[in-house]
Design an enzyme around this catalytic site. Structure first.
Site: not given
Ligand code: 13P
Length: 285
Positions: A49, A81, A180, A208
């Site tokens: 990310s 990401d 999150g 997510g």
């Molecule tokens: P989480 O925070 O639910 O693990 O989601 C991660 C995500 O979607 C990264 O793009």
């Protein structure tokens, strides 16, 4: 075996399962992911990310991920990401990423299409696959925060227009998940997943996904989700293991002893996810 994101997700789309896309910031996470993929014989996506790249740098993330990917028999893609910045996306292409996400979902539809198309043209020219997002996924992930009231679900008609104009390889859809930890139980709009899958007939991505109950994940996969993003659940496994070790061994100061058990704990969580997503045993040679 380092492969394109598209080859992994097209296989998942055609065979009705989902591949885990796990976020990384350090060596232990990359090793945990590859270890889990080997033990379960799963194709897998390692993703970084904005925060991960800021922490470790594009070069270090890609060097670690590429080294391990090239030395395993399971198919591995390296993915950016939530890319937002043209220059950073180009840097990822130069550093061997095999998949990138352009997230222009906070713009109006036409501007999202324009920005996404620009990245698709560049990435496809060098054989790299592209994910884009339509609708707005709520929650907080590193520097990107979307308030719950601003989150909007993906519209199937807009999705059809978006994909035909941009020619993205896979699409992230907003169907009720958020980045999150969740406060309550997330409620997914399963009908929307079904309708979008029928309209688009292409790989779909669920962001997510940490903290989403197993039953909901399995149902989402059965309706056509093929890439499932997990970050928070791995961070929490890391945190639990480090906390436990330090509490039990307050005088041990060797980083390897502190972080080693966390690597094992992350691997176990990832293996559970792979089984849940249906990717176990789907690796090809
Ligand atoms: P989480 O925070 O639910 O693990 O989601 C991660 C995500 O979607 C990264 O793009």
């Amino acid at each position: 075996m380092l492969v394109s994101g598209k080859s992994i997700l097209q296989h998942a789309h055609e065979n009705g399962y989902a591949v885990g896309a796990f976020n990384v910031n350090n060596m232990e996470q990359v090793q945990a992911i590859i270890g889990a993929a080997e033990e379960t014989q799963s194709p897998v996506i390692i993703q970084a990310s904005q925060g991960g790249l800021k922490y470790a740098g594009v070069e270090i993330i890609s060097a670690m991920a590429k080294t391990l990917a090239e030395n395993t028999t399971v198919p591995v893609a390296i993915h950016l990401d939530h890319g937002t910045d043209f220059t950073q996306i180009m840097k990822c292409l130069r550093n061997g990423f095999t998949s990138v996400m352009i997230d222009a979902s906070h713009y109006e539809l036409d501007e999202n299409i324009r920005r996404t198309k620009q990245i698709v043209e560049m990435a496809k020219a060098v054989g790299v696959s592209v994910e884009a997002e339509l609708g707005k996924i709520g929650g907080v992930e590193d520097d990107i925060a979307v308030d719950e009231k601003d989150a909007t679900y993906t519209d199937p008609d807009e999705a059809a227009k978006f994909v035909s104009e941009t020619e993205v390889d896979y699409l992230a859809i907003a169907v009720g998940t958020a980045h999150g930890p969740y406060k309550g139980e997330p409620k997914l709009d399963f009908d929307r997943i079904k309708v979008i899958k029928e309209r688009l007939n292409m790989p779909l991505v669920l962001h997510g996904s940490s903290g989403v109950p197993e039953e909901s994940i399995r149902k989402a996969v059965s309706l056509g989700i093929n890439k499932i993003n997990i970050d928070t659940d791995i961070r929490q496994a890391f945190h639990r293991a480090v906390k436990k070790f330090v509490a039990e061994n307050p005088d041990v100061y060797d980083p390897r002893k502190i972080v080693g058990p966390a690597r094992d704990a992350m691997k176990e969580v990832i293996k559970t996810k792979m089984e849940m997503f249906g990717s176990t045993g789907k690796a090809w040679r």
